[in-house]
Design an enzyme around this catalytic site. Structure first.
Site, mmCIF file in Angstrom:
data_model
loop_
_atom_site.group_PDB
_atom_site.id
_atom_site.type_symbol
_atom_site.label_atom_id
_atom_site.label_comp_id
_atom_site.label_asym_id
_atom_site.label_seq_id
_atom_site.Cartn_x
_atom_site.Cartn_y
_atom_site.Cartn_z
ATOM 1 N N ASN A 58 0.840 -1.195 0.000
ATOM 2 C CA ASN A 58 0.000 0.000 0.000
ATOM 3 C C ASN A 58 0.879 1.251 0.000
ATOM 4 O O ASN A 58 0.751 2.140 0.862
ATOM 5 C CB ASN A 58 -0.936 -0.011 1.216
ATOM 6 C CG ASN A 58 -2.201 0.785 0.977
ATOM 7 O OD1 ASN A 58 -2.332 1.479 -0.032
ATOM 8 N ND2 ASN A 58 -3.133 0.719 1.915
ATOM 9 N N HIS A 106 -8.953 2.689 8.885
ATOM 10 C CA HIS A 106 -9.547 1.430 8.440
ATOM 11 C C HIS A 106 -10.895 1.151 9.100
ATOM 12 O O HIS A 106 -11.739 0.473 8.510
ATOM 13 C CB HIS A 106 -8.600 0.261 8.736
ATOM 14 C CG HIS A 106 -7.497 0.113 7.733
ATOM 15 N ND1 HIS A 106 -6.271 0.695 7.887
ATOM 16 C CD2 HIS A 106 -7.440 -0.547 6.555
ATOM 17 C CE1 HIS A 106 -5.493 0.408 6.855
ATOM 18 N NE2 HIS A 106 -6.187 -0.349 6.028
#
Length: 491
Positions: A341, A372
């Protein structure tokens, strides 16, 4: 254990017959369809809608319109949050003092995203379903990085900026059209990556490529188009391989069994570790497919040019979000994080790491976790990540120098750390996947918390038993570097 629940999915059900035919959940089918449409129309941005043929406003409008259409197809009524989130944040950007804009935009974006996380977590608890949180997470990264870059450009002297801040500094507020195009572009709306505003504007105006053409007279249009086609083809093929592997893995291993009491009671320690590794591998394959394919979509539009490599080959890596091979052979958690990522890591560095005065690592990890969502498993993963990070740093400092005396010892060290890192990341991943603290705890308990022994030793005991010896470190590094130079071995 988590499950897939398509009753909670709000996207279009036009292709539900494909779900019955293939057994693939409808939300995943729609996700793939959106990717295929995005890939097809992306090519228009470097052909009939190229920067040389149409005005920037046309390219912006094209990206916005299809971003909203595909967003509505994938998320149904929840697509309204794409407009709602971006509009509220734009109001803050255009009306607030640049001295505080980065903080205020961050707070507004975080509150909006947190509301969605909590709302959908309560509504669809413990399910894997494609929903609007993914795009809003990407947009949160975009709008907060934009606000920080505006703050750097309007409210801070250049001498105070870091190298990265200077690279992305913005000294002109975006127009409404530019802003919506940046946040809502169909190129990155589904799975990112959360590109920086200056990079996206360079793409819209084709600045990077035009500058390279001016500096390099041998840089031909034919060479450029060939490199785009080759990079795109490679990534489409690689993404397809990951999709096939994901399908095979899901039909070979029933991961639901991992939380069953009978499975945990009647299987050996080594088999449990193997299954944890398979679970982590399946999880990675989801992201490998999504990120590699979106990279291909961007490249097909002409977005992603990143100069030339050391061999003079054109690089299309600007929006590359994952280095698959580097992750699979990562010798430590630092290398894993660096290649996983990647654009989000750049965002966290620009927005968080370089701006907080103390406890940089912990605050950055915490920000990523809140980004998240609010499942307890995410925070359990965060604590594992912090522990693994400091353990890896301690072992590298105190143990690694003793293995640098020869190439054989160095290879042995790298092999051991690669295996340990792979196992550690399996444990790190499992609590993130299962969401619930109780379920993750049950898995950890049945493997006797094996994954915590070595990190704790690395953090607490290794510095005492093997205090850092700068003499050993320097001399051994010189020896191995000399040997590598003599044998022309790349470090």
């Amino acid at each position: 254990m988590t499950s897939i629940n398509n009753n909670a999915y709000d996207g279009f059900r036009t292709f539900s017959w494909l779900e019955d035919l293939s057994g693939v959940p409808l939300d995943k089918i729609n996700f793939i369809i959106v990717y295929m449409i995005s890939f097809a129309i992306a090519g228009l941005l470097r052909s009939s809608l190229s920067a040389e043929k149409v005005k920037p406003e046309t390219r912006h409008a094209f990206c916005i319109i299809f971003g909203l259409i595909l967003g509505y197809f994938a998320f149904g009524k929840y697509a309204m949050h794409l407009i709602g989130f971006s509009t509220i944040c734009y109001g803050v950007i255009t009306t607030r003092d640049p001295k505080l804009i980065h903080i205020e935009v961050f707070i507004v974006a975080a509150l909006y995203l947190s509301y969605l996380h909590l709302h959908l977590q309560i509504l669809n608890y413990g399910t894997y379903t494609l929903d609007i949180r993914g795009p809003i997470m990407i947009m949160t990264g975009k709008v907060t990085s934009l606000a920080c870059s505006l703050h750097d450009g309007f409210a801070r002297p250049e001498k105070e900026l870091t190298v990265m801040q200077k690279e992305h500094v913005i000294r002109k507020r975006p127009s409404l059209l530019e802003y919506y195009s940046y946040l809502l572009s169909f190129l990155t709306i589904m799975a990112g990556p959360g590109t920086f505003y200056d990079e996206y504007m360079d793409f819209i105006h084709n600045r990077r490529i035009q500058e390279e053409k001016l500096q390099n007279k041998n840089f031909s249009e034919r060479e450029l188009q060939f490199s785009i086609n080759l990079a795109t083809l490679k990534k489409v093929c690689l993404g397809t391989v990951f999709l096939v592997l994901l399908y095979v893995f899901l039909h070979t291993y029933d991961i639901q069994n991992m939380t069953d009491d009978e499975f945990l009671k009647n299987t050996s320690m080594f088999y449990k570790i193997w299954c944890l590794n398979i679970l982590a591998s399946i999880h990675r394959l989801n992201y490998y497919f999504a990120w590699v394919f979106v990279d291909a979509i961007c490249n097909n539009a002409g977005f992603g040019f990143n100069g030339f490599d050391e061999n003079g080959q054109i690089q299309w890596t600007l929006v590359t979000n994952v280095n698959v091979w580097e992750i699979e052979i990562a010798p430590n958690i630092n290398a894993y994080i660096k290649n996983w990522n990647k654009v989000t890591i750049r965002w966290l560095k620009l927005v968080v790491y370089e701006r907080v005065p103390r406890f940089k690592i912990m605050i950055t990890f915490l920000t990523s976790t809140i980004w998240h969502g609010f499942y307890a498993g995410y925070y359990l993963s965060m604590m594992h990540g912090i522990l693994y990070y400091y353990a890896a740093r301690s072992i590298r400092r105190h143990v690694r120098p003793y293995f640098l005396g020869s190439k054989v010892l160095k290879c042995l060290y790298d092999l051991l750390t690669m295996v340990v890192t792979r196992i550690a990341m399996s444990y790190f991943t499992v609590s993130f996947i299962v969401f619930e603290f109780q379920t993750a705890w049950k898995i950890y308990r049945d493997v006797y918390f094996f994954h915590l022994i070595f990190p704790v030793i690395g953090v607490l005991l290794v510095p005492i038993l093997l205090p850092a010896n700068e003499t050993i470190t320097i001399s051994e590094v010189k020896n191995v570097d000399s040997e590598r130079n003599n044998n022309k071995v790349d470090s």
